[in-house]
Design a protein around this motif. Structure first.
Motif, short mmCIF file in Angstrom:
data_model
loop_
_atom_site.label_atom_id
_atom_site.label_comp_id
_atom_site.label_asym_id
_atom_site.label_seq_id
_atom_site.Cartn_x
_atom_site.Cartn_y
_atom_site.Cartn_z
N GLU A 166 0.93 -1.30 -0.10
CA GLU A 166 -0.06 -0.18 -0.16
C GLU A 166 1.00 1.12 0.11
N ALA A 174 -2.49 11.69 -4.85
CA ALA A 174 -3.27 10.26 -4.76
C ALA A 174 -3.95 10.10 -6.01
N SER A 178 -2.97 6.45 -7.52
CA SER A 178 -4.17 5.52 -7.81
C SER A 178 -4.22 4.89 -9.20
N SER A 181 -0.98 2.39 -9.13
CA SER A 181 -0.77 1.24 -7.87
C SER A 181 -1.58 0.13 -7.83
N ALA A 184 -3.24 -0.44 -2.79
CA ALA A 184 -4.20 0.51 -2.24
C ALA A 184 -3.14 1.87 -2.17
N VAL A 185 -3.95 3.02 -2.35
CA VAL A 185 -3.32 4.23 -1.82
C VAL A 185 -3.86 4.96 -0.99
N ASP A 206 -9.02 9.82 4.58
CA ASP A 206 -9.37 9.79 3.04
C ASP A 206 -9.13 11.43 2.56
N ARG A 208 -8.14 12.47 -0.45
CA ARG A 208 -8.02 12.33 -1.97
C ARG A 208 -9.08 13.53 -2.44
#
Ligand SMILES: [Zn+2]
Length: 534
Positions: A166, A174, A178, A181, A184-185, A206, A208
């Motif tokens: 992660e 982000a 994302s 990746s 998970a980011v 969160d 983002r």
């Protein structure tokens, strides 16, 4: 041994004794060592690395070993300020940071993008954070002096390299991370917040930005271009066959207006191309919010440096315009004004579809498959009104001669703006929208793809007889053009490729007729008469 050296050794030994004789500011026993996952950028490709941090006895100090660059050496001051701003203690001990790339030699170290990994390494070494908490995490962020996490250049390819972790990034990275990746980011705003999550098991915040969307999906429409039927037809042929194109015309003739419409008529990018474009833009430091489906369009100024054009830079390799234009259009306005070395450097990527850049012994390969569109004035003064141009014939010739040579040979489609459309091209309606033209272009591209796997502009010479059969009339016409010297042997192949595209656009199957050949010849204006044998 020179005495200066011995003296220095002695000072180090004595200093170490003094240090060990005094109680340390942190008397509790510390873990001392941490290994933190991160990644570093080589061209447009991320490579996983491990940042090792050792906090030991001895004189307080901070050393970076491995292959650090300038940004990495400056990390100490940023990381220290960020930790103090976040209410964390800076270990007054001997800190050694090793940037282990696991490769013989790659691009220089990770620079500022390793700030967060170094800070986390220090916090694990001093047991502020438990080592098991970071086992499945990788860290990609620069630290602000206030402890905030900042975006890193190349967040998308950097995250793509971390296949089993992660990834912890700044909120501004982000969206890009994302995209790439596989896991998970985690978007975290500051170091203090991250420490709370890792120490106390708080849920991940969160941060983002939901507003980020794919950029560049709005392009100007071809319907705005009035008249210029010949140039519009040339543009359509260039797009349908991926033929490189040059436009000759006075200022204000609409050269850049036409070129900028190309992305709107080129086929939309498929998943792989859109992903690669995003990786390139991210590595170049551009904001990447999503996958753009419209072909990229780059129009560098003629003062662009060699590194700006093909990639490179100081210690690290950044993608250049040829890579940013990959899968799209590279437009060179006033091509004659570009440095000859810059134009010369286009030949290798035009040939191979990739660009190779070497910096301090590291060879980096980056994508560079673009449609080249160039424009020039017809003469040095560029005045089009009748009688206004006072340039001598030799000055005009000298000016256009800059286009001669191997690069000129790359242009399958050559138009002089203002020319009236040849009779075989007038059937294309004026004022059509980009969407209408794009449908024909896409159909022609699909015909070419099913037939030979590559666009017509990229058909190799050995394949031409199979791909572009000519009927008796077309063969006779070609022979006349060759015998009269209007076409050279090389020009002959170029004209056949373009004729194939004209036929594909018309939905014509079977051997090509004389009308296809004539249209292709019309699209190959001889604008440097004495030096440019077609
Ligand atoms: Zn002139």
């Amino acid at each position: 041994m020179p005495s200066a050296c011995r003296t220095r050794d002695l000072v180090v030994v004595v200093a170490a004794h003094i240090a060990s004789d005094y109680p340390t500011p942190h008397p509790r026993k510390v873990r001392m060592y941490a290994a933190v996952s991160s990644s570093t950028l080589v061209g447009i490709t991320g490579r996983p690395i491990t940042v090792e941090v050792h906090v030991g006895q001895g004189l307080p100090g901070f050393t970076v070993v491995g292959q650090p660059d300038e940004g990495c050496r400056e990390a100490r001051d940023r990381v220290r300020a960020a930790m103090l701003s976040s209410g964390l203690e800076w270990p007054n001990r001997r800190v050694t940071v090793n940037v282990a790339t696991g490769e013989r030699r790659t691009d220089k170290g990770g620079g500022a993008s390793l700030d967060l990994a170094i800070a986390i390494g220090l916090l694990v070494s001093t047991e502020v954070i438990e080592a098991r908490r970071i086992e499945n995490l990788a860290f990609l962020a620069e630290l602000g002096l206030d402890g905030s996490l900042r975006a890193v250049r190349g967040a998308a390819p950097l995250a793509a390299a971390l296949t089993d972790k992660e990834v912890v990034v700044a909120p501004t990275s982000a969206a890009a991370a994302s995209l790439a990746s596989p896991v998970a980011v985690r978007a975290v705003s500051c170091l203090a917040e991250l420490v709370t999550v890792l120490r106390e098991g708080h849920p991940w915040p969160d941060h983002r930005d939901p507003e980020r969307r794919a950029p560049g999906d709005r392009v100007a429409d071809l319907a705005d271009v009035r008249g210029q039927q010949f140039a519009r037809a040339a543009l359509e042929v260039a797009a349908a066959g991926a033929h490189h194109m040059v436009m000759v015309g006075p200022p204000g003739a609409g050269k850049s207006m036409l070129a900028s419409r190309l992305p709107g008529i080129l086929p939309p990018l498929d998943d792989a191309a859109a992903f690669e474009c995003a990786m390139v833009r991210s590595a170049a430091g551009e904001d990447v919010g999503g996958l753009a489906r419209t072909a990229p369009y780059r129009a560098p100024h003629h003062s662009v440096s060699l590194a700006g054009m093909v990639g490179g830079g100081g210690g690290r390799v950044h993608p250049g315009e040829v890579s940013l234009a990959s899968h799209g259009v590279l437009f060179l306005d006033e091509m004659g004004e570009f440095a000859p070395s810059v134009l010369d450097a286009l030949r290798q990527p035009l040939e191979e579809g990739v660009v190779r850049v070497s910096r301090s012994g590291i060879a980096v390969e980056m994508p560079a498959r673009f449609l080249l569109v160039a424009a020039t004035n017809p003469c040095p003064c560029g005045r089009s009104e009748p009688g206004a141009c006072r340039c001598t014939p030799s000055a005009r010739q000298r000016y256009l001669r800059r286009f001669s040579g191997p690069l000129l040979d790359r242009f399958d489609v050559r138009v002089v703006l203002g020319r009236t459309a040849g009779e075989h091209l007038t059937s294309l309606e004026a004022g059509e929208s980009s969407a209408t033209v794009a449908t024909r272009v896409q159909r022609a591209r699909e015909i070419a793809r099913l037939r030979q796997g590559v666009p017509n502009g990229a058909v190799p010479a050995w394949m031409i007889d199979d791909v572009v059969p000519l009927d008796a009339g077309a063969l006779t016409r070609m022979r006349v053009l060759l015998d009269s010297g209007v076409l050279s042997g090389r020009g002959f192949h170029r004209v056949r490729r373009v004729a194939r595209t004209v036929a594909d656009l018309a939905g014509h199957e079977g051997p090509l007729g004389v009308e296809h050949v004539e249209a292709a010849v019309a699209l190959r204006t001889d604008f440097i008469p004495s030096l440019d044998p077609r």
